[in-house]
Design a protein around this motif. Structure first.
Motif, short mmCIF file in Angstrom:
data_model
loop_
_atom_site.label_atom_id
_atom_site.label_comp_id
_atom_site.label_asym_id
_atom_site.label_seq_id
_atom_site.Cartn_x
_atom_site.Cartn_y
_atom_site.Cartn_z
N ARG A 180 64.24 7.44 -12.10
CA ARG A 180 62.81 7.16 -12.04
C ARG A 180 62.27 7.68 -10.71
N VAL A 181 61.17 8.38 -10.81
CA VAL A 181 60.54 8.94 -9.62
C VAL A 181 59.24 8.21 -9.39
N GLN A 182 59.01 7.75 -8.17
CA GLN A 182 57.80 7.03 -7.81
C GLN A 182 56.79 8.04 -7.24
N ILE A 183 55.67 8.21 -7.93
CA ILE A 183 54.59 9.10 -7.48
C ILE A 183 53.36 8.24 -7.31
N GLY A 184 53.04 7.94 -6.07
CA GLY A 184 51.93 7.05 -5.81
C GLY A 184 52.24 5.67 -6.32
N GLU A 185 51.37 5.14 -7.14
CA GLU A 185 51.58 3.83 -7.74
C GLU A 185 52.23 3.94 -9.09
N ASP A 186 52.50 5.15 -9.53
CA ASP A 186 53.04 5.36 -10.87
C ASP A 186 54.53 5.66 -10.77
N SER A 187 55.31 5.03 -11.63
CA SER A 187 56.75 5.26 -11.69
C SER A 187 57.05 6.02 -12.97
N GLY B 59 59.23 7.74 -15.98
CA GLY B 59 60.43 7.43 -16.75
C GLY B 59 61.17 8.68 -17.14
N PHE B 60 60.91 9.79 -16.48
CA PHE B 60 61.58 11.05 -16.80
C PHE B 60 61.75 11.83 -15.51
N LYS B 61 62.56 12.87 -15.62
CA LYS B 61 62.91 13.68 -14.46
C LYS B 61 62.22 15.04 -14.57
N ILE B 62 61.66 15.52 -13.45
CA ILE B 62 60.99 16.82 -13.42
C ILE B 62 61.81 17.76 -12.57
N VAL B 63 62.16 18.90 -13.14
CA VAL B 63 62.96 19.90 -12.44
C VAL B 63 62.19 21.21 -12.44
N THR B 64 61.97 21.78 -11.24
CA THR B 64 61.28 23.07 -11.13
C THR B 64 62.09 23.98 -10.20
N GLY B 65 62.32 25.21 -10.62
CA GLY B 65 62.95 26.22 -9.79
C GLY B 65 64.43 26.01 -9.54
N LYS B 66 65.11 25.17 -10.28
CA LYS B 66 66.54 24.96 -10.08
C LYS B 66 67.15 24.46 -11.38
N ILE C 180 61.32 19.03 -18.16
CA ILE C 180 61.16 17.58 -18.25
C ILE C 180 62.41 17.02 -18.94
N ILE C 181 63.15 16.15 -18.21
CA ILE C 181 64.39 15.56 -18.74
C ILE C 181 64.18 14.06 -18.88
N SER C 182 64.42 13.60 -20.08
CA SER C 182 64.29 12.16 -20.36
C SER C 182 65.57 11.67 -21.06
N GLY C 183 65.81 10.36 -20.96
CA GLY C 183 67.00 9.81 -21.62
C GLY C 183 67.90 9.08 -20.65
#
Length: 494
Positions: free
Chosen positions: A45-52, A54-61, A37-40
């Motif tokens: 911003r990633v839009q997931i459904g109706e929720d935006s 405020g952080f970045k999710i990185v998996t497997g890379k 989880i990267i914030s700052g």
């Protein structure tokens, strides 16, 4: 020129090395079992459904993280296990203690990772406590609508209902349940243990019955085997005795053949020797006739002495043979006696076996007779007790209401009393009643209708009948009237 090129090349290499070191320090890679989880600054911003987000999710890379401007934290995607221990009450009001285990993890999709990151990123060690609270509440609500029998026999239904009811909450927490197992269900009242006791008792009873049947069958088989063994041993002994008798008989014949042949040979020898002696005697007699008398007498004396010696030898040999024959006969008699004793022992064994069987039959018949006698004695005792109770009840009734009991006895025996009175009046020639027919009617009517009070009148009537009978038994004469009984008595009695 060469020095400048070298310097530039060296500087470029140094710059590349520095850039590599800086990139290596700033570059972060997410492991396969975690989400970063990267914030700052610069976190898209990633839009997931109706929720935006405020952080970045990185998996497997990997991704570049600027220190001081961005923060990278890791959320574990490993499987976790939480123990659940709940004390609750069933639909029957029985307190139970349910122990289970939940195997769960953070979901692999971005929505689950985002929900779990918002709730547990800095409190990942508190997940087990939250899971316990969620499942404990659902277990209590679901168990409260079930019975103990349903909990024991249908645990799959319980786990399915718990997972279904907690699915929404687990989704909000970003968690996924891999497995839910109900391990133990205990109750302090012993209700569960009592549920199994009838079945356990039935199984134990069936086991005891089966064991008794097997034991009975084994005993019967052993007895049959023992009987067959005894029968086989008896047949073997009989056959052995028969074979031994035949062997002894043949051996005796074989042993006697030699002495018989020897005796026959000896007999022939004696015959030949006798013939030879006779010839010698004839020769001696011829010599006696042809030679001098004394030498002939001497020879005759010598011949007679030799014949006597030979005769004595023959007698001794015959006696020895007779003794040997007697010894053989005694040995044969001993073997015959032994065979007879063996047969007697076999007969005795058979007799003892038959006596044992007869004794067992007699004991069984005695046991049956004893049981029948006990039953008859018990019946007689019950009858005696009933009669004693009847007598006791009659005595109690007599003590409480003597007149009623006496009246009942009088009513039961009244026909005999009347018959006896009639028989006494039959022998009376003349009877005078003071009040005439009305007096007699009144007397008998009162005696029959007064019940307990009439018993005295009946006694008076019976006494009167007895006196009348005595008077009737005496010779009839011109009598007078007795003032006491109203009877015509002889004058001599007056």
């Amino acid at each position: 020129m060469d020095a400048g090129v070298l310097a530039i090349a060296g500087g470029a290499v140094v710059v590349l090395i520095v850039l590599f070191i800086i990139l290596r320090v700033l570059w972060r890679v997410a492991e396969p079992n975690e989400a970063m989880i990267i914030s700052g600054l610069g976190a898209r911003r990633v839009q997931i459904g109706e929720d935006s987000l405020g952080f970045k999710i990185v998996t497997g890379k990997g991704t570049l993280v600027l220190p001081g401007f961005q923060t990278a934290r890791r959320l574990s995607l490993d499987t976790r296990s939480a123990e659940i221990v709940v004390s609750c009450v069933t639909n029957q009001g029985i307190p139970v203690r349910v122990q289970g285990a939940v195997i769960y993890k953070v979901g692999d999709d971005f929505v689950s990772i985002a929900n779990a990151a918002r709730r547990f990123l800095d409190q990942q060690n508190a997940m087990d406590t939250r899971i316990h609270s969620v499942f404990a509440g659902h277990l209590r609500s679901i168990i409260g609508a079930l019975t103990v029998e349903e909990l024991i026999r249908d645990r799959e239904r319980l786990t399915a209902e718990v997972r279904s009811s907690s699915a929404n909450e687990m989704s909000k927490l970003g968690l996924v349940v891999d497995s839910l197992q109900i391990q133990e269900i205990d109750d302090a009242s012993g209700y569960i243990a009592n549920l199994g006791k009838p079945h356990a008792a039935a199984v134990a009873s069936q086991a005891r019955i089966a064991e008794a049947q097997r034991d009975q069958e084994a005993t019967e088989a052993e007895q049959i085997a023992a009987a067959n063994k005894a029968s086989a041993w008896r047949d073997s002994q009989i056959k052995q005795s028969s074979y031994q008798a035949e062997i002894d008989q043949v051996a005796a014949r074989t042993k006697q053949a030699g002495p018989l042949a020897e005796a026959t040979a000896r007999q022939e020898v004696v015959v030949q020797e006798t013939k030879a002696a006779q010839l010698e005697a004839d020769l001696s007699e011829q010599r006696l006739q042809s030679q001098i008398r004394k030498p002939a007498d001497a020879r005759a004396y010598e011949t007679r002495t030799l014949a006597d010696a030979e005769r004595d030898a023959q007698i001794a040999r015959a006696q020895a043979q007779a003794k040997e024959t007697e010894l053989r006969a005694a040995a044969d008699a001993t073997r015959v006696k032994a065979a007879a004793q063996a047969e007697a022992e076999a007969t005795k064994a058979r007799g003892e076996a038959e006596a044992t069987a007869t004794k067992a039959t007699g004991e069984a018949e005695a046991a049956a007779a004893r049981a029948q006698g006990l039953a008859e004695a018990e019946a007689a005792r019950a009858k005696g007790l009933a009669e004693a109770e009847a007598i006791q009840a009659r005595a109690a009734a007599l003590a409480e209401n003597q007149e009623a009991v006496v009246a009942q006895e009088l009513a039961e025996n009244w026909p005999a009393i009347v018959a006896a009175g009639a028989q006494a009046f039959a022998n009376v020639d003349n009877m005078v009643v003071l009040n005439g027919a009305e007096g007699v009617t009144e007397l008998f009517t009162k005696a029959l209708s007064l019940g307990g009070a009439g018993f005295g009148m009946a006694r008076q009537l019976m006494d009167t009948m007895q006196v009348a009978k005595k008077v009737a038994d005496k010779p009839a004469t011109n009598g007078t009237v007795d003032d006491d009984f109203g009877l015509s008595l002889p004058k001599s009695e007056k």
